[in-house]
Design an enzyme around this catalytic site. Structure first.
Site, short mmCIF file in Angstrom:
data_model
loop_
_atom_site.label_atom_id
_atom_site.label_comp_id
_atom_site.label_asym_id
_atom_site.label_seq_id
_atom_site.Cartn_x
_atom_site.Cartn_y
_atom_site.Cartn_z
N ASP A 1 -7.51 -1.00 -6.59
CA ASP A 1 -7.83 -1.70 -5.49
C ASP A 1 -8.87 -2.93 -5.86
O ASP A 1 -9.09 -3.40 -7.34
CB ASP A 1 -8.78 -1.48 -4.62
N TYR B 1 -16.11 -9.33 1.03
CA TYR B 1 -16.53 -7.99 0.86
C TYR B 1 -17.93 -7.65 -0.12
O TYR B 1 -19.00 -7.21 0.63
CB TYR B 1 -15.72 -7.08 0.34
N ARG C 1 0.94 -1.24 -0.16
CA ARG C 1 0.26 -0.36 -0.24
C ARG C 1 0.86 1.17 0.27
O ARG C 1 0.43 2.14 0.61
CB ARG C 1 -1.07 -0.19 1.54
O1 1CP Z 1 0.29 1.70 -3.06
C1 1CP Z 1 -0.71 0.58 -3.09
O2 1CP Z 1 -0.53 -0.33 -2.76
C2 1CP Z 1 -2.21 1.30 -3.65
C3 1CP Z 1 -3.31 0.06 -4.58
C4 1CP Z 1 -4.02 -0.49 -4.13
C5 1CP Z 1 -4.19 -1.59 -2.71
C6 1CP Z 1 -2.71 -3.09 -3.67
C7 1CP Z 1 -4.58 0.30 -2.78
C8 1CP Z 1 -5.52 1.46 -2.24
N1 1CP Z 1 -6.04 -0.96 -2.42
C9 1CP Z 1 -5.01 -2.28 -2.36
C10 1CP Z 1 -5.17 -3.39 -2.28
C11 1CP Z 1 -6.60 -4.15 -1.44
N2 1CP Z 1 -8.11 -3.24 -1.26
C12 1CP Z 1 -6.30 -4.70 0.31
C13 1CP Z 1 -5.97 -5.51 0.08
C14 1CP Z 1 -4.51 -5.93 0.63
C15 1CP Z 1 -4.52 -5.46 2.15
O3 1CP Z 1 -4.64 -6.55 2.53
O4 1CP Z 1 -3.98 -4.08 2.43
C16 1CP Z 1 -7.70 -4.98 0.43
C17 1CP Z 1 -8.41 -5.29 1.47
C18 1CP Z 1 -9.04 -3.58 -0.06
C19 1CP Z 1 -9.48 -3.15 0.08
C20 1CP Z 1 -9.67 -1.58 1.30
N3 1CP Z 1 -9.63 -0.64 0.34
C21 1CP Z 1 -9.49 -0.97 2.20
C22 1CP Z 1 -9.49 -2.20 3.18
C23 1CP Z 1 -11.22 -2.08 3.69
C24 1CP Z 1 -10.46 -2.92 5.29
O5 1CP Z 1 -11.74 -4.29 5.37
O6 1CP Z 1 -9.94 -3.08 6.30
C25 1CP Z 1 -9.16 0.25 1.81
C26 1CP Z 1 -9.54 0.63 3.15
C27 1CP Z 1 -9.91 0.42 1.09
C28 1CP Z 1 -9.10 1.59 0.06
C29 1CP Z 1 -7.98 2.23 -0.15
N4 1CP Z 1 -8.10 1.23 -1.05
C30 1CP Z 1 -5.86 1.20 -1.98
C31 1CP Z 1 -6.19 2.89 -0.84
C32 1CP Z 1 -4.93 4.52 -0.83
C33 1CP Z 1 -8.16 3.80 0.02
C34 1CP Z 1 -8.09 4.14 0.78
C35 1CP Z 1 -8.76 5.51 0.49
C36 1CP Z 1 -9.13 6.70 0.09
O7 1CP Z 1 -7.67 7.06 -0.32
O8 1CP Z 1 -9.51 6.89 0.72
#
Ligand code: 1CP
Length: 344
Positions: free
Chosen positions: A77, A152, A27
């Site tokens: 994502d 999800y 991330r």
């Molecule tokens: O640099 C990077 O890695 C950014 C690209 C990226 C990736 C690889 C994002 C951006 N999300 C992910 C993968 C992702 N998304 C996973 C697998 C990795 C992990 O376990 O952390 C999961 C479970 C998600 C689902 C998701 N999307 C969550 C988690 C929710 C939970 O149940 O805990 C969240 C908060 C998001 C939103 C998100 N995705 C990415 C970002 C930067 C964000 C934050 C949102 C924002 O900017 O407002």
């Protein structure tokens, strides 16, 4: 893939140990970076950012401008897949993802035929990155593993114990299997398209490989991951794949062996000794610093970084966190981490 240029991170995935471990940060583009927060404001919603090739490429590159990292990971994502299948998906600030929870009828209303057109902008992001990224940097594409994405889709949001999805898998096995089949097929198409657009490696994020008994782990985690690896390699022989079964614990060795991934992402709760004693000596591993140690910094971080590098000194190792970096992380701590991993 250009075989002439040496990409240390790709080479490690393929089994060649480097003198210092190459690194990226799970991330690595995200809210701890002020420039990310700025671009995110410009983009509109989070999904608007994911589907805007110019801005998505920009935020992908932001961490590499600051830190000497060996890979860029596509900014997108795991939940673009449910969105592409026609399920309602939105992201609320501070709350994470919110989906319209699926029932059996909802599963049968999903439209896999529309996915590839919907995901075309993500592939355009990869093509732009390929054109601008320095030749020694590895470009990582990714998707969520079917089970993680299904948790999800069925629950409508993240949950600590995946209760709704685990119960659905047992109570509605036929509908659950239809959903998993659809996610396996869509993921194979999506990852093949990412590699064709210029990704060097793909990572399958199985973030919720937790809380599953033996039989459920095989059915919900190992089988779908294995089918993706096999399906992808039928299209793209030798496709380099990292699997990350977070929380896989005692099932990690089986996961690695039965899925056929090239490299294994190790979460921070996995003991270093376990990796040494239970995983094949030549299996490339990626990980596994606790993201909280990066928040705290100082000795709490530095000792563990050394322990991780020492523990994996005799096998191909990609340094990474054992889960995603959190918004509270001070940038100076990331700078120090990179310095330590690269130069000791
Ligand atoms: O640099 C990077 O890695 C950014 C690209 C990226 C990736 C690889 C994002 C951006 N999300 C992910 C993968 C992702 N998304 C996973 C697998 C990795 C992990 O376990 O952390 C999961 C479970 C998600 C689902 C998701 N999307 C969550 C988690 C929710 C939970 O149940 O805990 C969240 C908060 C998001 C939103 C998100 N995705 C990415 C970002 C930067 C964000 C934050 C949102 C924002 O900017 O407002």
């Amino acid at each position: 893939m250009n075989p002439v240029v040496h990409k240390p991170l790709l080479a490690t995935v393929l089994g060649q140990r480097q003198d210092r471990p190459p690194m990226w940060i799970m991330r690595q583009a995200g809210r701890y970076l002020p420039e990310y927060r700025e671009t995110r404001k410009q983009a509109g919603t989070f999904l608007d950012l994911c589907y805007n090739p110019e801005l998505a490429a920009e935020v992908t590159l932001q961490p590499l401008r600051r830190f000497d990292l060996d890979a860029a990971i596509l900014f997108s994502d795991i939940l673009v897949i449910p969105d592409a299948l026609g399920q309602s998906v939105r992201f609320e600030t501070g709350e994470g993802p919110i989906l319209e929870p699926l029932d059996v009828k909802g599963i049968d209303r999903l439209e896999p035929a529309r996915a590839s057109a919907h995901l075309a902008p993500v592939l355009e992001t990869i093509r732009r990155l390929r054109a601008t990224l320095p030749a020694d940097k590895t470009l990582i594409g990714f998707c969520g593993a079917p089970w993680t994405v299904a948790t999800y889709m069925l629950n409508g949001r993240g949950s600590p114990d995946q209760w709704v999805a685990r119960r659905f898998a047992l109570e509605q096995p036929a509908a659950f299997d239809r959903l998993m089949d659809m996610l396996v097929e869509t993921s194979i198409d999506y990852l093949a398209a990412q590699l064709e657009a210029g990704a060097d490696v793909v990572q399958i994020f199985e973030s919720w490989a937790l809380n599953l008994d033996d039989a459920s782990f095989v059915r919900q985690v190992i089988d779908p991951n294995r089918r993706i690896v096999e399906g992808l390699r039928q299209r793209i022989p030798n496709a380099p794949i990292i699997g990350f079964p977070r929380g896989g614990a005692g099932n990690m060795a089986r996961y690695a062996q039965m899925t056929g991934v090239n490299a294994l992402g190790v979460d921070y709760a996995t003991p270093l000794d376990f990796v040494r004693s239970h995983l094949p000596a030549d299996l490339p591993v990626q990980g596994n610093l606790d993201p909280l140690r990066l928040v705290v910094g100082g000795e709490a971080m530095e000792k563990q970084v050394e322990a991780i590098i020492a523990a994996f000194a005799d096998r191909p190792h990609i340094f990474n966190l054992g889960h995603g970096i959190v918004p509270e992380t001070p940038i100076a701590h990331v700078e120090r981490l990179v310095e330590l991993v690269k130069h000791g």
